[in-house]
Motif scaffolding. Sequence first.
Motif, PDB file in Angstrom:
ATOM      1  N   ALA A  40      27.982  52.071 -27.131  1.00 35.37           N
ATOM      2  CA  ALA A  40      27.341  53.297 -27.611  1.00 35.37           C
ATOM      3  C   ALA A  40      26.079  52.957 -28.403  1.00 35.37           C
ATOM      4  N   HIS A  41      24.998  53.701 -28.156  1.00 36.45           N
ATOM      5  CA  HIS A  41      23.746  53.535 -28.900  1.00 36.45           C
ATOM      6  C   HIS A  41      23.656  54.614 -29.975  1.00 36.45           C
ATOM      7  N   ILE A  42      23.123  54.279 -31.145  1.00 40.66           N
ATOM      8  CA  ILE A  42      23.004  55.267 -32.228  1.00 40.66           C
ATOM      9  C   ILE A  42      22.072  56.420 -31.883  1.00 40.66           C
ATOM     10  N   VAL A  48      22.849  47.827 -23.570  1.00 41.11           N
ATOM     11  CA  VAL A  48      23.177  46.424 -23.800  1.00 41.11           C
ATOM     12  C   VAL A  48      21.875  45.637 -23.742  1.00 41.11           C
ATOM     13  N   GLU A  49      21.724  44.727 -24.681  1.00 39.36           N
ATOM     14  CA  GLU A  49      20.542  43.856 -24.645  1.00 39.36           C
ATOM     15  C   GLU A  49      20.812  42.763 -23.622  1.00 39.36           C
ATOM     16  N   THR A  50      19.976  42.690 -22.590  1.00 39.41           N
ATOM     17  CA  THR A  50      20.184  41.737 -21.491  1.00 39.41           C
ATOM     18  C   THR A  50      19.286  40.521 -21.611  1.00 39.41           C
ATOM     19  N   ASP A  51      18.234  40.620 -22.422  1.00 40.63           N
ATOM     20  CA  ASP A  51      17.334  39.480 -22.600  1.00 40.63           C
ATOM     21  C   ASP A  51      16.650  39.562 -23.954  1.00 40.63           C
ATOM     22  N   ARG A  52      16.546  38.418 -24.607  1.00 38.71           N
ATOM     23  CA  ARG A  52      15.716  38.282 -25.807  1.00 38.71           C
ATOM     24  C   ARG A  52      14.951  36.981 -25.638  1.00 38.71           C
ATOM     25  N   ASP A  53      13.644  37.087 -25.479  1.00 31.98           N
ATOM     26  CA  ASP A  53      12.814  35.895 -25.262  1.00 31.98           C
ATOM     27  C   ASP A  53      13.011  34.918 -26.423  1.00 31.98           C
ATOM     28  N   SER A  96       9.694  39.300 -26.507  1.00 28.13           N
ATOM     29  CA  SER A  96      10.097  40.550 -25.855  1.00 28.13           C
ATOM     30  C   SER A  96      11.610  40.661 -25.881  1.00 28.13           C
ATOM     31  N   THR A  97      12.112  41.883 -25.717  1.00 31.56           N
ATOM     32  CA  THR A  97      13.543  42.102 -25.465  1.00 31.56           C
ATOM     33  C   THR A  97      13.671  43.105 -24.330  1.00 31.56           C
ATOM     34  N   THR A  98      14.791  43.015 -23.615  1.00 30.40           N
ATOM     35  CA  THR A  98      15.075  43.966 -22.540  1.00 30.40           C
ATOM     36  C   THR A  98      16.490  44.499 -22.697  1.00 30.40           C
ATOM     37  N   ILE A  99      16.639  45.797 -22.485  1.00 33.03           N
ATOM     38  CA  ILE A  99      17.970  46.424 -22.486  1.00 33.03           C
ATOM     39  C   ILE A  99      18.161  47.255 -21.214  1.00 33.03           C
ATOM     40  N   TYR A 100      19.434  47.443 -20.844  1.00 31.02           N
ATOM     41  CA  TYR A 100      19.808  48.588 -20.026  1.00 31.02           C
ATOM     42  C   TYR A 100      20.012  49.739 -20.995  1.00 31.02           C
ATOM     43  N   GLY A 204       9.641  41.992 -29.284  1.00 30.68           N
ATOM     44  CA  GLY A 204      11.038  42.371 -29.155  1.00 30.68           C
ATOM     45  C   GLY A 204      11.545  43.304 -30.239  1.00 30.68           C
ATOM     46  N   PHE A 205      12.607  44.020 -29.895  1.00 33.26           N
ATOM     47  CA  PHE A 205      13.202  45.030 -30.768  1.00 33.26           C
ATOM     48  C   PHE A 205      13.743  44.434 -32.063  1.00 33.26           C
ATOM     49  N   GLU A 206      13.437  45.123 -33.185  1.00 33.02           N
ATOM     50  CA  GLU A 206      14.107  44.894 -34.483  1.00 33.02           C
ATOM     51  C   GLU A 206      14.331  46.257 -35.117  1.00 33.02           C
ATOM     52  N   PHE A 207      15.451  46.427 -35.800  1.00 35.33           N
ATOM     53  CA  PHE A 207      15.702  47.701 -36.479  1.00 35.33           C
ATOM     54  C   PHE A 207      14.632  48.037 -37.508  1.00 35.33           C
ATOM     55  N   ALA A 208      14.019  47.005 -38.102  1.00 33.48           N
ATOM     56  CA  ALA A 208      12.958  47.256 -39.089  1.00 33.48           C
ATOM     57  C   ALA A 208      11.749  47.960 -38.460  1.00 33.48           C
TER      58      ALA A 208
HETATM   59  N1  GUN Z   1      20.024  47.293 -30.966  1.00 29.15           N
HETATM   60  C1  GUN Z   1      20.158  48.592 -31.289  1.00 29.15           C
HETATM   61  N2  GUN Z   1      19.293  49.338 -30.622  1.00 29.15           N
HETATM   62  C2  GUN Z   1      18.596  48.506 -29.851  1.00 29.15           C
HETATM   63  C3  GUN Z   1      17.563  48.704 -28.929  1.00 29.15           C
HETATM   64  O1  GUN Z   1      17.107  49.815 -28.688  1.00 29.15           O
HETATM   65  N3  GUN Z   1      17.080  47.584 -28.327  1.00 29.15           N
HETATM   66  C4  GUN Z   1      17.579  46.344 -28.584  1.00 29.15           C
HETATM   67  N4  GUN Z   1      17.050  45.301 -27.941  1.00 29.15           N
HETATM   68  N5  GUN Z   1      18.544  46.139 -29.446  1.00 29.15           N
HETATM   69  C5  GUN Z   1      19.052  47.211 -30.071  1.00 29.15           C
END
Ligand code: GUN
Length: 236
Positions: A40-42, A48-53, A96-100, A204-208
């Motif tokens: 579940a995403h907020i 799901v994160e499938t890649d983080r460079d 970079s990051t990649t998600i489904y 790439g994605f960071e919550f900050a």
């Molecule tokens: N973790 C929570 N939300 C995300 C998002 O949107 N992308 C990635 N890569 N990680 C997360």
Amino acid sequence: APLSQIKPSFAPTPVDNNDMNNRTEPPTVQKTIDLLSMQAHIEGGYYVETDRDPLNVPNPFINNKDPGTSYTVPETDVTSDIRLSPGQDHSTRSASTTIYYYITPGSPLGCFHRNRGRTVHTLHRGRGCYVLIHADEVLRGDRTAENNKARIETFVVGHDIERGEKLQWIVEGGKFKASFLLPDTDGGDKQSEGLLISETVVPGFEFADHDFMRAAMLVELLKPEEVEELKWLLRE
Ligand code: GUN
């Protein structure tokens, strides 16, 4: 098409998106969630994160006047309501990051939020509507039009390219974004099996670098009638 003509594919009283632990999905949808190991995403939906460079790059979102020493967010940063959490090293980001990302009959709405990074979206399955609020243009002051209210952009993502549906779409950093599920065809009565996409964020994605739209911000950014039309896309 005006947003009011684009019909969501779920009941007017949608399920509670934020009840992350109590979502029920059709069996085929649940199977996809399980096969791809999504959670579940907020924002609503699943991911799901499938890649983080593994390559780290200098964080482009900090005011780095004095490289290596200064990691403060400038007061004037247009994308910044976002505060860097103390104690976390923000000198770099993953390249970079990649998600489904999957919005579904049981969680049909990805609520308004923004990222500092630029996001490349690619469609795999299903159909949906995107709503962008160009808050950055107002905050930056490049837009003096119409009482300084933000531009709204909507488009449909789907497989019908003859009708202008998008297979790929880019959202620049600093834009607020929401998405919701549409039926696979206009007026179709077959239950959607969800909108499954990939998203690549650079850097790439960071919550900050992420925050949610709040009701007060929506009221600042939009005209009253637009607030009424879009407030259902807020997180709460
Ligand atoms: N973790 C929570 N939300 C995300 C998002 O949107 N992308 C990635 N890569 N990680 C997360």
